[in-house]
Design a protein around this motif. Structure first.
Motif, PDB file in Angstrom:
ATOM      1  N   GLY A 153       0.822  -1.205   0.000  1.00 40.65           N
ATOM      2  CA  GLY A 153       0.000   0.000   0.000  1.00 40.65           C
ATOM      3  C   GLY A 153       0.852   1.249   0.000  1.00 40.65           C
ATOM      4  N   THR A 154       0.208   2.385   0.241  1.00 37.76           N
ATOM      5  CA  THR A 154       0.922   3.665   0.201  1.00 37.76           C
ATOM      6  C   THR A 154       0.398   4.580   1.295  1.00 37.76           C
ATOM      7  OG1 THR A 154       1.055   3.449  -2.209  1.00 37.76           O
ATOM      8  CG2 THR A 154       1.623   5.584  -1.274  1.00 37.76           C
ATOM      9  N   ASN A 155       1.322   5.081   2.124  1.00 36.91           N
ATOM     10  CA  ASN A 155       0.983   6.085   3.132  1.00 36.91           C
ATOM     11  C   ASN A 155       1.958   7.245   2.955  1.00 36.91           C
ATOM     12  OD1 ASN A 155       0.484   7.645   5.433  1.00 36.91           O
ATOM     13  ND2 ASN A 155      -0.055   5.846   6.655  1.00 36.91           N
ATOM     14  N   ILE A 156       1.586   8.173   2.070  1.00 32.04           N
ATOM     15  CA  ILE A 156       2.489   9.278   1.736  1.00 32.04           C
ATOM     16  C   ILE A 156       2.623  10.232   2.905  1.00 32.04           C
ATOM     17  CG2 ILE A 156       2.973  11.094   0.059  1.00 32.04           C
ATOM     18  CD1 ILE A 156       1.088   9.679  -1.883  1.00 32.04           C
ATOM     19  N   GLY A 157       1.507  10.530   3.560  1.00 28.46           N
ATOM     20  CA  GLY A 157       1.531  11.495   4.657  1.00 28.46           C
ATOM     21  C   GLY A 157       2.486  11.099   5.763  1.00 28.46           C
ATOM     22  N   ARG A 158       2.507   9.824   6.103  1.00 32.98           N
ATOM     23  CA  ARG A 158       3.407   9.352   7.156  1.00 32.98           C
ATOM     24  C   ARG A 158       4.858   9.556   6.750  1.00 32.98           C
ATOM     25  NH1 ARG A 158       4.357   3.095   8.951  1.00 32.98           N
ATOM     26  NH2 ARG A 158       5.638   3.488  10.795  1.00 32.98           N
ATOM     27  N   ALA A 159       5.190   9.265   5.491  1.00 32.04           N
ATOM     28  CA  ALA A 159       6.569   9.406   5.022  1.00 32.04           C
ATOM     29  C   ALA A 159       6.997  10.866   4.994  1.00 32.04           C
ATOM     30  CB  ALA A 159       6.705   8.781   3.633  1.00 32.04           C
ATOM     31  N   VAL A 160       6.113  11.749   4.522  1.00 34.34           N
ATOM     32  CA  VAL A 160       6.448  13.169   4.459  1.00 34.34           C
ATOM     33  C   VAL A 160       6.658  13.725   5.865  1.00 34.34           C
ATOM     34  CG1 VAL A 160       5.614  15.450   3.768  1.00 34.34           C
ATOM     35  CG2 VAL A 160       5.274  13.481   2.255  1.00 34.34           C
ATOM     36  N   THR A 161       5.816  13.311   6.810  1.00 35.06           N
ATOM     37  CA  THR A 161       5.974  13.743   8.198  1.00 35.06           C
ATOM     38  C   THR A 161       7.308  13.277   8.758  1.00 35.06           C
ATOM     39  OG1 THR A 161       3.571  13.671   8.523  1.00 35.06           O
ATOM     40  CG2 THR A 161       4.956  13.670  10.498  1.00 35.06           C
ATOM     41  N   ALA A 192      -3.922   6.323   2.583  1.00 37.45           N
ATOM     42  CA  ALA A 192      -4.473   6.784   3.855  1.00 37.45           C
ATOM     43  C   ALA A 192      -5.221   8.097   3.638  1.00 37.45           C
ATOM     44  CB  ALA A 192      -3.339   6.956   4.866  1.00 37.45           C
ATOM     45  N   SER A 193      -5.731   8.666   4.708  1.00 41.40           N
ATOM     46  CA  SER A 193      -6.365   9.976   4.606  1.00 41.40           C
ATOM     47  C   SER A 193      -5.320  11.000   4.177  1.00 41.40           C
ATOM     48  CB  SER A 193      -6.962  10.387   5.951  1.00 41.40           C
ATOM     49  OG  SER A 193      -7.344  11.755   5.921  1.00 41.40           O
ATOM     50  N   PRO A 194      -5.625  11.849   3.189  1.00 40.79           N
ATOM     51  CA  PRO A 194      -4.627  12.822   2.723  1.00 40.79           C
ATOM     52  C   PRO A 194      -4.422  13.992   3.679  1.00 40.79           C
ATOM     53  CG  PRO A 194      -6.684  13.117   1.531  1.00 40.79           C
ATOM     54  CD  PRO A 194      -6.868  11.895   2.381  1.00 40.79           C
ATOM     55  N   ARG A 195      -5.186  14.047   4.763  1.00 39.81           N
ATOM     56  CA  ARG A 195      -5.071  15.197   5.668  1.00 39.81           C
ATOM     57  C   ARG A 195      -3.681  15.319   6.265  1.00 39.81           C
ATOM     58  NH1 ARG A 195     -10.801  14.874   9.082  1.00 39.81           N
ATOM     59  NH2 ARG A 195     -12.183  15.264   7.281  1.00 39.81           N
ATOM     60  N   THR A 196      -3.087  14.178   6.625  1.00 38.58           N
ATOM     61  CA  THR A 196      -1.736  14.219   7.202  1.00 38.58           C
ATOM     62  C   THR A 196      -0.741  14.762   6.192  1.00 38.58           C
ATOM     63  OG1 THR A 196      -2.244  12.300   8.594  1.00 38.58           O
ATOM     64  CG2 THR A 196       0.078  12.824   8.261  1.00 38.58           C
ATOM     65  N   LEU A 197      -0.873  14.338   4.938  1.00 40.61           N
ATOM     66  CA  LEU A 197      -0.001  14.832   3.877  1.00 40.61           C
ATOM     67  C   LEU A 197      -0.172  16.333   3.691  1.00 40.61           C
ATOM     68  CD1 LEU A 197       1.855  14.572   1.385  1.00 40.61           C
ATOM     69  CD2 LEU A 197      -0.173  13.922   0.061  1.00 40.61           C
ATOM     70  N   TYR A 198      -1.408  16.797   3.601  1.00 36.04           N
ATOM     71  CA  TYR A 198      -1.660  18.227   3.389  1.00 36.04           C
ATOM     72  C   TYR A 198      -1.104  19.062   4.540  1.00 36.04           C
ATOM     73  CZ  TYR A 198      -5.028  16.541  -0.113  1.00 36.04           C
ATOM     74  OH  TYR A 198      -5.635  15.931  -1.179  1.00 36.04           O
ATOM     75  N   PHE A 235      -0.782   9.507 -12.290  1.00 34.97           N
ATOM     76  CA  PHE A 235      -0.820  10.035 -10.937  1.00 34.97           C
ATOM     77  C   PHE A 235      -2.248  10.451 -10.577  1.00 34.97           C
ATOM     78  CE2 PHE A 235      -0.109  13.519 -13.792  1.00 34.97           C
ATOM     79  CZ  PHE A 235      -0.819  14.595 -13.276  1.00 34.97           C
ATOM     80  N   ASP A 236      -2.477  10.601  -9.280  1.00 38.13           N
ATOM     81  CA  ASP A 236      -3.764  11.055  -8.770  1.00 38.13           C
ATOM     82  C   ASP A 236      -3.823  12.576  -8.894  1.00 38.13           C
ATOM     83  OD1 ASP A 236      -5.755  12.084  -6.849  1.00 38.13           O
ATOM     84  OD2 ASP A 236      -5.963   9.975  -6.260  1.00 38.13           O
ATOM     85  N   GLY A 237      -4.613  13.059  -9.837  1.00 36.89           N
ATOM     86  CA  GLY A 237      -4.660  14.489 -10.115  1.00 36.89           C
ATOM     87  C   GLY A 237      -5.243  15.315  -8.985  1.00 36.89           C
ATOM     88  N   THR A 238      -6.166  14.737  -8.228  1.00 32.88           N
ATOM     89  CA  THR A 238      -6.798  15.496  -7.139  1.00 32.88           C
ATOM     90  C   THR A 238      -5.799  15.814  -6.041  1.00 32.88           C
ATOM     91  OG1 THR A 238      -8.958  14.465  -7.589  1.00 32.88           O
ATOM     92  CG2 THR A 238      -8.639  15.472  -5.416  1.00 32.88           C
ATOM     93  N   ILE A 239      -5.081  14.786  -5.568  1.00 36.66           N
ATOM     94  CA  ILE A 239      -4.122  15.004  -4.481  1.00 36.66           C
ATOM     95  C   ILE A 239      -2.926  15.805  -4.972  1.00 36.66           C
ATOM     96  CG2 ILE A 239      -2.537  13.833  -2.890  1.00 36.66           C
ATOM     97  CD1 ILE A 239      -4.578  11.636  -2.602  1.00 36.66           C
ATOM     98  N   ALA A 240      -2.460  15.533  -6.187  1.00 34.66           N
ATOM     99  CA  ALA A 240      -1.346  16.310  -6.734  1.00 34.66           C
ATOM    100  C   ALA A 240      -1.744  17.773  -6.899  1.00 34.66           C
ATOM    101  CB  ALA A 240      -0.908  15.729  -8.083  1.00 34.66           C
ATOM    102  N   GLY A 241      -2.979  18.013  -7.325  1.00 34.96           N
ATOM    103  CA  GLY A 241      -3.448  19.393  -7.477  1.00 34.96           C
ATOM    104  C   GLY A 241      -3.508  20.123  -6.149  1.00 34.96           C
ATOM    105  N   ARG A 242      -3.960  19.428  -5.113  1.00 36.56           N
ATOM    106  CA  ARG A 242      -4.004  20.048  -3.779  1.00 36.56           C
ATOM    107  C   ARG A 242      -2.585  20.352  -3.272  1.00 36.56           C
ATOM    108  NH1 ARG A 242      -5.675  23.621  -0.440  1.00 36.56           N
ATOM    109  NH2 ARG A 242      -5.775  22.974   1.761  1.00 36.56           N
ATOM    110  N   ALA A 243      -1.639  19.437  -3.555  1.00 32.66           N
ATOM    111  CA  ALA A 243      -0.246  19.686  -3.175  1.00 32.66           C
ATOM    112  C   ALA A 243       0.284  20.927  -3.880  1.00 32.66           C
ATOM    113  CB  ALA A 243       0.610  18.470  -3.506  1.00 32.66           C
TER     114      ALA A 243
END
Length: 370
Positions: free
Chosen positions: A273-281, A305-311, A338-346
């Motif tokens: 799986g993928t947990n980007i927010g955890r890695a960025v933190t 995971a929930s993108p809130r941690t990443l944001y 790529f996921d355009g929604t999450i990339a756009g928010r980033a």
């Protein structure tokens, strides 16, 4: 052809062509890749299979080429199934069990991807040879990229200082034209340049910290390879500290292995799986001087995971004035999914998001490190 018919046509293979029709473009390539693998069922059952003019008869090189092409044709979940069948069900790993066969193969990045996926499965006696072949491929990639990186970091042009060292890269055509207007020849409509002007180059003010946060999911294999090579090259530049983590739902800190890209790549555990927010933190702990830090997230932004941690983590970095870049692809092709929604928010949070070839990434780093 409807989507349902297309799927059945791909599932049933070329023998359904008369009833369901032919395929073209990308679908035809997918059909050939599936046929190359699953036509072996006929061999296992003792049946004679049709080896027409369009067949892909197995050879040593085709087996490895097939793995590389199939990875680019199918979604990661489908490719993992195909690769598993190829290695376990149809015995294509026999090609990698003989050192003499390995020596005869043409080293390339597709082969490297296969070796990385197979290394843990290999017999202990063959692992050293696999490592030798993989190391040669990585050295070839490094030599190809090193020139681009060193060129980018040799200094940017300074248009306010003049240089007496002639160089096409430093040529200042605007001031050359301005200073030679008096030698304009109306008969030939040409300017006779008697004085050439060149820009000097500045040395960059360092130090900087570059943090590479790399998604090791199966779809990112090419980007992982180039990230490891880029990290090794950047480590060799004065005044640059490089940190690197690999992640899926877990995190592997490979910052102590970066001088050897192969050691870095052998730490990769593709899939999961993928947990980007955890890695960025996690990577925030590397940031000591935010305004002298570049954070590069290499990912398809398909957050599990929930993108809130990443944001939240990206917002904190942006507020601290960290230079942020999100690379949805870092390879020679730069053909991303790529996921355009999450990339756009980033991007809205201040991250520069896009696909880059390694040399363009080097140019981007060099441009901001001024």
């Amino acid at each position: 052809m409807t989507e349902g018919t297309r799927r059945w046509r791909l599932a049933l293979g070329r023998y359904a062509k008369d009833n369901l029709g032919g395929l073209g473009g990308q679908d035809q390539k997918m059909d050939q890749a599936l046929d190359y693998l699953y036509a072996r069922e006929y061999d296992q059952r003792g049946l004679e299979r049709d080896r027409g003019a369009g067949s892909l008869d197995p050879t040593q090189m085709q087996a490895l080429t097939w793995l590389g092409k199939a990875k680019g044709l199918f979604p990661n979940t489908v490719f993992e199934t195909l690769q598993g069948h190829a290695l376990d069900r149809y015995g294509l790993t026999d090609l990698l069990k003989d050192p003499k066969t390995l020596e005869s193969l043409e080293p390339n990045q597709d082969l490297l991807k296969v070796l990385l996926g197979y290394h843990d499965r290999a017999d202990p006696a063959i692992r050293a040879k696999l490592r030798e072949v993989a190391d040669k491929i990585i050295r070839d990639i490094m030599e190809r990229l090193r020139h681009d990186v060193m060129r980018a970091f040799s200094g940017r042009r300074n248009r306010f200082r003049r240089s007496n060292i002639p160089s096409a890269a430093n040529f200042d055509w605007r001031n050359t034209l301005r200073e030679n207007l008096k030698t304009y020849d109306p008969e030939t409509s040409r300017i006779i340049a008697q004085t050439l002007r060149f820009n000097s180059r500045e040395k960059r003010k360092l130090p900087w910290t570059v943090v590479l946060c790399v998604d090791q999911s199966g779809s990112m294999t090419d980007s992982v390879i180039h990230s490891a090579v880029m990290a090794a090259i950047l480590c060799g530049l004065p005044g640059i500290t490089v940190k690197m983590v690999l992640f899926d739902t877990s995190i592997i800190d490979v910052s102590d292995k970066l001088t050897d890209p192969l050691d870095t790549l052998l730490s990769v555990q593709l899939g999961g799986g993928t947990n980007i927010g955890r890695a960025v933190t996690y990577c925030e702990d590397f940031i000591q001087d935010p305004e002298r830090t570049v954070f590069a997230l290499i990912s398809d932004f398909a957050e599990g995971a929930s993108p809130r941690t990443l944001y939240a983590a990206l917002a904190r970095m942006a507020e601290a004035r960290v230079r942020m870049v999100g690379l949805v692809a870092l390879d020679d092709q730069s053909a991303p999914y790529f996921d355009g929604t999450i990339a756009g928010r980033a991007a809205d949070l201040g991250m520069h998001v896009g696909a880059m070839t390694p040399n363009k990434f080097a140019d981007w780093l060099a441009e901001i490190m001024t």
